[in-house]
Design an enzyme around this catalytic site. Structure first.
Site, mmCIF file in Angstrom:
data_model
loop_
_atom_site.group_PDB
_atom_site.id
_atom_site.type_symbol
_atom_site.label_atom_id
_atom_site.label_comp_id
_atom_site.label_asym_id
_atom_site.label_seq_id
_atom_site.Cartn_x
_atom_site.Cartn_y
_atom_site.Cartn_z
ATOM 1 N N HIS A 83 5.688 -17.686 -13.268
ATOM 2 C CA HIS A 83 4.595 -17.859 -14.220
ATOM 3 C C HIS A 83 4.236 -16.528 -14.854
ATOM 4 O O HIS A 83 4.408 -15.454 -14.247
ATOM 5 C CB HIS A 83 3.365 -18.507 -13.569
ATOM 6 N N ASP A 85 1.063 -15.901 -16.339
ATOM 7 C CA ASP A 85 -0.357 -15.560 -16.323
ATOM 8 C C ASP A 85 -0.717 -14.774 -15.070
ATOM 9 O O ASP A 85 -0.024 -14.817 -14.048
ATOM 10 C CB ASP A 85 -1.230 -16.809 -16.468
ATOM 11 N N ASP A 116 2.460 -10.603 -8.131
ATOM 12 C CA ASP A 116 2.226 -12.003 -8.502
ATOM 13 C C ASP A 116 2.086 -12.144 -10.017
ATOM 14 O O ASP A 116 0.980 -12.164 -10.542
ATOM 15 C CB ASP A 116 0.956 -12.478 -7.802
ATOM 16 N N GLU A 148 -0.501 -21.079 -14.406
ATOM 17 C CA GLU A 148 -0.274 -21.393 -12.997
ATOM 18 C C GLU A 148 -1.494 -21.045 -12.167
ATOM 19 O O GLU A 148 -1.856 -21.762 -11.228
ATOM 20 C CB GLU A 148 0.958 -20.634 -12.491
ATOM 21 N N GLU A 149 -2.140 -19.926 -12.513
ATOM 22 C CA GLU A 149 -3.251 -19.426 -11.712
ATOM 23 C C GLU A 149 -4.508 -20.293 -11.808
ATOM 24 O O GLU A 149 -5.454 -20.100 -11.039
ATOM 25 C CB GLU A 149 -3.593 -17.991 -12.118
ATOM 26 N N HIS A 366 -3.647 -10.617 -6.220
ATOM 27 C CA HIS A 366 -5.061 -10.823 -6.548
ATOM 28 C C HIS A 366 -5.957 -9.708 -6.021
ATOM 29 O O HIS A 366 -7.185 -9.838 -6.078
ATOM 30 C CB HIS A 366 -5.555 -12.179 -6.022
#
Length: 393
Positions: A83, A85, A116, A148-149, A366
Site C-alpha cells: 500500500h 498510504d 510500513d 489500507e491504513e 506508526h
C-alpha cells in the site's frame, strides 16, 4: 533471513537506484486523508519504464491505485502487493528526523513509511531491474493500493475487479504482501471492526446543571461495560486460538477516541466514543458490537451505535509451493499469525493464497522516528529477486 550480501559503502548506497527510488517514495506525503497521486504516478512510471503494462486507477477523492503486469498470458503467476498510504506524522510527538526525508543514521533507514511500507515498493523496483523480465515464464502482477491504513478500502474496491483489470492475464492464485514482518512468514491474521457510540444529552449553561443533561457522564457506564466484557474475553480459554495467535489469543474492545463538550461553561449535549476490535478469521464480525449493545441496553434511550467499517480476518493460506519457496528463502521453519490487518483480507476473497512477508518490523511502524534497519533495507531487494527466480523465472 540468511541471504549473504557483500558490504555496501554509504557512498555506493546513496548513488544507487534503490536509494533514489526509496528517497522519492518517502518524500511523497501520502497520509490517508490526502491524495496519493504523485506517489502513484512515480511508481507507475517506473514500472512502465521497466516494461510493465500499467493501469493507474482513480478512486474517489483523488486516490490512486496501481495495477501492473508483465510476462506471458499463462497461469500460475505471482502477485506482489503493498500500500502507498501512510499514517499521520505531523501531530505525532517524538520525531527527531524529517518524516518525509530518507535518512541514514546508526545503520537505520528513517522516514515515515520506511517500515510500513513504502520501501517494499523500492525493493520491488530494484528486484525488477535485476531480473530478466523479458525471459520470465509466468506473469508478475503488481497490486499497490490506497487507503489500507483506514480499513483496506483500496483493496476492498479493487479485489472484485481484478479479473477484468488483468484482461488476458489469468488471475494468479499466489500473492506476497510485503508488510514488515522481519521476513517471518505470515499466513493468517485478524480482521478489524470500527464503530461509534454516540451519547446524547441537552446543552445548557454550566451554572445551571438542572437545565441540561450532561452527555459525558454516561461514559463511565460505557467504560465499565467495556471492562466487564474484556475481562470475560480474557477468562475464556480457547486452545485453537491460543495455538493460532499465541501473542494475543483474545477478543478485546479498544476505546480509541472520546470527544465531547465545546466549552468550559456549556453542559455538553453530545459525546462520541470510537471503538475498535480485531475479530478472528472466520468469526462473525459483529459479535462484540452486539455484545456491547446488550451490556448497555439500560442506556438505549441515551446512546446510539453506528457501525463504521469491517475488515474480515485472513484464514490460513496453505499453498504448499509458495510456502516451500518462502521457507527456502527466509530459512524460517514455521508459519505465523498476527493481530494486525492487511489487504490480504480482501484479496483472499478472490481465492488468492496470500502470504505476508517483508523487510522491517511492525513494532517500528506508526512510531515517531519510524525506521528499517540498514540490513533489512539491503536484504529487501534480494528477497524479492529470489522470490521471482523461484516462482516465475
Amino acid at each position: 533471513m540468511s541471504i549473504n550480501l557483500k558490504p555496501v559503502s554509504e557512498r555506493d548506497l546513496k548513488s544507487s537506484y534503490l536509494w533514489d527510488c526509496s528517497e522519492k517514495l518517502l518524500s511523497f506525503d501520502t497520509v490517508s486523508n490526502k491524495s496519493n497521486k504523485l506517489c502513484a504516478d512515480y511508481f507507475a512510471n517506473e514500472l512502465s519504464a521497466l516494461g510493465f503494462q500499467v493501469q493507474l486507477i482513480n478512486e474517489l477523492n483523488e486516490k490512486y491505485q496501481v495495477v501492473a503486469h508483465i510476462g506471458p498470458e499463462t497461469e500460475n503467476g505471482l502477485i506482489l502487493s503493498g500500500h502507498m498510504d501512510i499514517v499521520p506524522f505531523d501531530t505525532q510527538p517524538g520525531w527527531t528526523k524529517d518524516p518525509l526525508k530518507l535518512t541514514l543514521a546508526d545503520n537505520k533507514i528513517y522516514g515515515r513509511g520506511s517500515s510500513d511500507m513504502k520501501l517494499f515498493m523500492a525493493h520491488c523496483l530494484e528486484a525488477f531491474k535485476q531480473t530478466k523480465l523479458n525471459e520470465i515464464k509466468r506473469p508478475i502482477v503488481c497490486l499497490f493500493t490506497c487507503d489500507e491504513e483506514v480499513g483496506c478500502l483500496g483493496a476492498k474496491s479493487m479485489a472484485p475487479r481484478l479479473k477484468s483489470l488483468l484482461g488476458k492475464i489469468p488471475l494468479p492464485k499466489k500473492a506476497v504482501i510485503g508488510e514488515p514482518t522481519g521476513f517471518k512468514i505470515i499466513n493468517s491474521h485478524k480482521g478489524m471492526v470500527i464503530f461509534e457510540v454516540l451519547i446524547s444529552g441537552k446543552a445548557a449553561h454550566s451554572s445551571r446543571p438542572d437545565w441540561g443533561v450532561n452527555a459525558i457522564l454516561p461514559v463511565e457506564k460505557v467504560i465499565a461495560a467495556t471492562k466487564r466484557l474484556n475481562q470475560k474475553y480474557q477468562d475464556e480459554k480457547n486452545a485453537d486460538l491460543k495455538k493460532l495467535f499465541p501473542d494475543y489469543p483474545f477478543n478485546y474492545l479498544s476505546l480509541v477516541q472520546i470527544k465531547g463538550g465545546i466549552a468550559d461553561n456549556v453542559i455538553p449535549d453530545e459525546c462520541r466514543m470510537i471503538f475498535s476490535y480485531r475479530p478472528f478469521p472466520g468469526a462473525s464480525l459483529m459479535v462484540l458490537y452486539d455484545e456491547l449493545q446488550k451490556e448497555l441496553k439500560d442506556l438505549q434511550d441515551e446512546i446510539q451505535f453506528r457501525h463504521i467499517l469491517s475488515v474480515p480476518g485472513l484464514a490460513p493460506s496453505l499453498d504448499p509451493e509458495l510456502i516451500a519457496v518462502l521457507k527456502s528463502i527466509t530459512k524460517e521453519k514455521d508459519l505465523h499469525s498476527v493481530s494486525f490487518t492487511t489487504d490480504a483480507s480482501f484479496f483472499s476473497t478472490q481465492k488468492i493464497d496470500c502470504f505476508i512477508c517483508g523487510a522491517g518490523t511492525i513494532e517500528k511502524a506508526h512510531q515517531p522516528d519510524e525506521y528499517m534497519t540498514l540490513d533489512d533495507f539491503i536484504k529487501g531487494p534480494a528477497f524479492v529477486s529470489e522470490l521471482l527466480q523461484k516462482t516465475v523465472c
